[in-house]
Design an enzyme around this catalytic site. Structure first.
Site, mmCIF file in Angstrom:
data_model
loop_
_atom_site.group_PDB
_atom_site.id
_atom_site.type_symbol
_atom_site.label_atom_id
_atom_site.label_comp_id
_atom_site.label_asym_id
_atom_site.label_seq_id
_atom_site.Cartn_x
_atom_site.Cartn_y
_atom_site.Cartn_z
ATOM 1 C CB THR A 29 -0.928 0.015 1.236
ATOM 2 O OG1 THR A 29 -1.934 0.973 1.021
ATOM 3 C CG2 THR A 29 -0.178 0.340 2.498
ATOM 4 C CB SER A 74 4.753 -0.955 -2.049
ATOM 5 O OG SER A 74 3.400 -0.607 -2.264
ATOM 6 C CE LYS A 87 -4.702 -0.386 1.649
ATOM 7 N NZ LYS A 87 -3.880 -0.246 0.469
ATOM 8 C CB ALA A 117 -1.938 5.746 -7.657
ATOM 9 C CB CYS A 154 3.702 2.162 -6.537
ATOM 10 S SG CYS A 154 3.764 0.698 -5.472
ATOM 11 N N GLY A 157 -2.790 5.544 9.950
ATOM 12 C CA GLY A 157 -2.731 4.865 8.666
ATOM 13 C C GLY A 157 -1.764 3.705 8.777
ATOM 14 C CB THR A 168 0.024 2.539 -4.929
ATOM 15 O OG1 THR A 168 1.021 2.155 -3.986
ATOM 16 C CG2 THR A 168 -0.726 3.752 -4.409
#
Length: 180
Positions: free
Chosen positions: A7, A130, A39, A163, A166, A51, A169
Protein backbone atom coordinates in the site's frame (compact mmCIF):
# COMPACT_ATOMS: atom_id res chain seq x y z
CA UNK A 1 -1.65 -18.89 1.69
CA UNK A 2 0.06 -15.64 0.78
CA UNK A 3 -0.30 -12.59 3.00
CA UNK A 4 -2.30 -9.59 1.88
CA UNK A 5 -0.11 -6.50 1.84
CA UNK A 6 1.32 -3.53 -0.07
CA UNK A 7 0.00 0.00 0.00
CA UNK A 8 0.92 3.66 0.23
CA UNK A 9 0.14 5.92 3.19
CA UNK A 10 1.09 9.61 3.22
CA UNK A 11 0.73 12.24 5.93
CA UNK A 12 1.38 15.97 5.60
CA UNK A 13 1.49 18.72 8.24
CA UNK A 14 1.27 22.08 6.44
CA UNK A 15 0.12 25.55 7.45
CA UNK A 16 -1.34 24.31 10.73
CA UNK A 17 -3.40 21.46 9.29
CA UNK A 18 -2.73 17.75 9.05
CA UNK A 19 -4.03 15.26 6.49
CA UNK A 20 -3.40 11.54 6.22
CA UNK A 21 -4.34 9.44 3.23
CA UNK A 22 -3.89 6.03 1.66
CA UNK A 23 -4.79 4.16 -1.47
CA UNK A 24 -7.32 1.33 -1.38
CA UNK A 25 -5.44 -1.60 -2.87
CA UNK A 26 -4.74 -4.85 -1.04
CA UNK A 27 -2.45 -7.24 -2.85
CA UNK A 28 -2.03 -10.98 -2.37
CA UNK A 29 1.17 -11.99 -4.09
CA UNK A 30 0.95 -10.46 -7.55
CA UNK A 31 -2.86 -10.25 -7.57
CA UNK A 32 -5.13 -7.41 -6.49
CA UNK A 33 -7.25 -8.95 -3.74
CA UNK A 34 -9.38 -5.86 -3.07
CA UNK A 35 -9.35 -2.34 -4.48
CA UNK A 36 -11.25 -0.33 -1.85
CA UNK A 37 -9.65 -1.11 1.51
CA UNK A 38 -9.87 1.70 4.08
CA UNK A 39 -6.40 2.00 5.64
CA UNK A 40 -6.99 5.27 7.50
CA UNK A 41 -8.78 5.30 10.84
CA UNK A 42 -9.89 8.19 13.01
CA UNK A 43 -9.49 7.90 16.78
CA UNK A 44 -10.33 10.14 19.74
CA UNK A 45 -13.19 11.85 17.92
CA UNK A 46 -11.07 12.61 14.84
CA UNK A 47 -8.25 14.25 16.81
CA UNK A 48 -5.88 11.40 15.96
CA UNK A 49 -5.51 9.68 12.60
CA UNK A 50 -3.81 6.34 11.98
CA UNK A 51 -2.73 4.86 8.67
CA UNK A 52 -1.21 1.44 8.22
CA UNK A 53 0.76 -0.52 5.67
CA UNK A 54 1.67 -4.18 5.66
CA UNK A 55 -0.25 -7.31 6.51
CA UNK A 56 -3.88 -6.35 7.12
CA UNK A 57 -4.47 -8.61 10.12
CA UNK A 58 -1.21 -7.45 11.69
CA UNK A 59 -2.11 -3.82 11.11
CA UNK A 60 -5.48 -4.23 12.81
CA UNK A 61 -3.81 -5.91 15.78
CA UNK A 62 -1.44 -2.95 16.09
CA UNK A 63 -4.28 -0.47 15.64
CA UNK A 64 -6.16 -2.07 18.55
CA UNK A 65 -3.04 -1.99 20.73
CA UNK A 66 -2.39 1.65 19.82
CA UNK A 67 -5.94 2.60 20.72
CA UNK A 68 -5.52 0.83 24.08
CA UNK A 69 -2.33 2.81 24.70
CA UNK A 70 -4.07 6.06 23.74
CA UNK A 71 -6.79 5.38 26.29
CA UNK A 72 -4.23 4.38 28.93
CA UNK A 73 -2.25 7.61 28.44
CA UNK A 74 -5.13 10.06 28.19
CA UNK A 75 -4.92 10.60 24.44
CA UNK A 76 -1.19 11.49 24.50
CA UNK A 77 -0.26 10.28 21.01
CA UNK A 78 3.51 10.41 21.37
CA UNK A 79 3.49 8.54 24.68
CA UNK A 80 1.07 5.93 23.28
CA UNK A 81 3.31 5.50 20.21
CA UNK A 82 6.44 5.03 22.31
CA UNK A 83 4.74 2.51 24.59
CA UNK A 84 3.37 0.60 21.57
CA UNK A 85 6.82 0.54 19.97
CA UNK A 86 8.35 -0.79 23.19
CA UNK A 87 5.75 -3.55 23.37
CA UNK A 88 6.10 -4.28 19.66
CA UNK A 89 9.82 -4.76 20.02
CA UNK A 90 9.81 -6.81 23.21
CA UNK A 91 6.61 -8.89 23.04
CA UNK A 92 7.24 -12.26 21.41
CA UNK A 93 3.85 -12.25 19.63
CA UNK A 94 3.95 -8.62 18.47
CA UNK A 95 7.53 -8.95 17.19
CA UNK A 96 6.27 -11.21 14.41
CA UNK A 97 3.76 -8.67 13.11
CA UNK A 98 4.54 -7.24 9.68
CA UNK A 99 3.14 -3.73 9.46
CA UNK A 100 4.01 -0.07 9.91
CA UNK A 101 1.87 2.82 11.09
CA UNK A 102 1.68 6.57 10.70
CA UNK A 103 -0.14 8.45 13.44
CA UNK A 104 -1.03 12.13 13.32
CA UNK A 105 -2.62 14.77 15.49
CA UNK A 106 -2.90 18.54 15.02
CA UNK A 107 0.72 19.08 16.07
CA UNK A 108 2.78 16.18 14.78
CA UNK A 109 3.11 13.13 12.58
CA UNK A 110 4.85 9.96 13.79
CA UNK A 111 6.01 6.80 12.03
CA UNK A 112 5.94 3.68 14.20
CA UNK A 113 7.82 0.55 13.14
CA UNK A 114 8.23 -2.94 14.51
CA UNK A 115 11.91 -2.36 15.20
CA UNK A 116 10.98 -0.07 18.08
CA UNK A 117 11.33 3.16 16.13
CA UNK A 118 9.06 6.15 16.66
CA UNK A 119 10.14 8.73 14.12
CA UNK A 120 8.93 12.30 13.82
CA UNK A 121 9.83 13.61 10.36
CA UNK A 122 11.55 16.98 10.53
CA UNK A 123 9.70 18.39 7.51
CA UNK A 124 6.17 17.38 8.54
CA UNK A 125 5.82 14.71 5.85
CA UNK A 126 5.74 10.95 6.43
CA UNK A 127 5.13 8.06 4.03
CA UNK A 128 5.14 4.29 4.35
CA UNK A 129 4.40 1.31 2.14
CA UNK A 130 5.46 0.15 -1.27
CA UNK A 131 4.74 3.51 -2.92
CA UNK A 132 5.90 5.54 0.06
CA UNK A 133 9.04 6.96 -1.52
CA UNK A 134 7.12 8.14 -4.60
CA UNK A 135 4.46 9.84 -2.46
CA UNK A 136 7.08 11.31 -0.11
CA UNK A 137 9.09 12.80 -2.97
CA UNK A 138 6.02 14.36 -4.56
CA UNK A 139 4.79 15.81 -1.25
CA UNK A 140 8.23 17.26 -0.46
CA UNK A 141 8.34 18.99 -3.83
CA UNK A 142 4.82 20.34 -3.37
CA UNK A 143 5.52 21.60 0.14
CA UNK A 144 8.62 23.38 -1.12
CA UNK A 145 7.31 24.80 -4.40
CA UNK A 146 3.51 24.92 -4.08
CA UNK A 147 3.00 26.32 -0.60
CA UNK A 148 -0.44 27.63 -1.55
CA UNK A 149 -1.79 24.05 -1.58
CA UNK A 150 -3.47 22.63 1.53
CA UNK A 151 -2.16 19.58 3.39
CA UNK A 152 -5.08 17.60 1.97
CA UNK A 153 -4.25 18.64 -1.61
CA UNK A 154 -0.59 17.69 -1.10
CA UNK A 155 -1.61 14.26 0.21
CA UNK A 156 -3.97 13.73 -2.73
CA UNK A 157 -1.31 14.70 -5.29
CA UNK A 158 1.43 12.69 -3.57
CA UNK A 159 -0.74 9.56 -3.51
CA UNK A 160 -1.73 10.13 -7.13
CA UNK A 161 1.93 10.19 -8.16
CA UNK A 162 2.54 6.99 -6.18
CA UNK A 163 -0.48 5.31 -7.81
CA UNK A 164 0.82 6.28 -11.25
CA UNK A 165 4.22 4.68 -10.53
CA UNK A 166 3.73 1.83 -8.03
CA UNK A 167 1.92 -1.32 -9.16
CA UNK A 168 0.85 -2.02 -5.55
CA UNK A 169 -0.93 1.35 -5.18
CA UNK A 170 -4.23 2.38 -6.79
CA UNK A 171 -6.22 5.59 -7.26
CA UNK A 172 -9.00 4.73 -4.77
CA UNK A 173 -7.88 7.25 -2.19
CA UNK A 174 -9.14 7.84 1.34
CA UNK A 175 -7.96 11.12 2.84
CA UNK A 176 -8.83 12.37 6.32
CA UNK A 177 -8.07 15.64 8.11
CA UNK A 178 -7.33 15.97 11.81
CA UNK A 179 -10.17 17.66 13.67
CA UNK A 180 -8.83 20.82 15.30
Amino acid sequence: MEKIHATTVLGVLHNGTVSLGADGQATMGNTVAKSNVKKIRTLMGGKILVGFAGSTADAFTLLERFEEKLNAYGGNMKRAAIELAKDWRTDRYLRKLEAMMITANKDEILVISGTGDVLEPENGIAAIGSGGNFALSAAQALKKHATHLSAEEMVREGLTVAADLCIYTNHNLVIEKVVQ
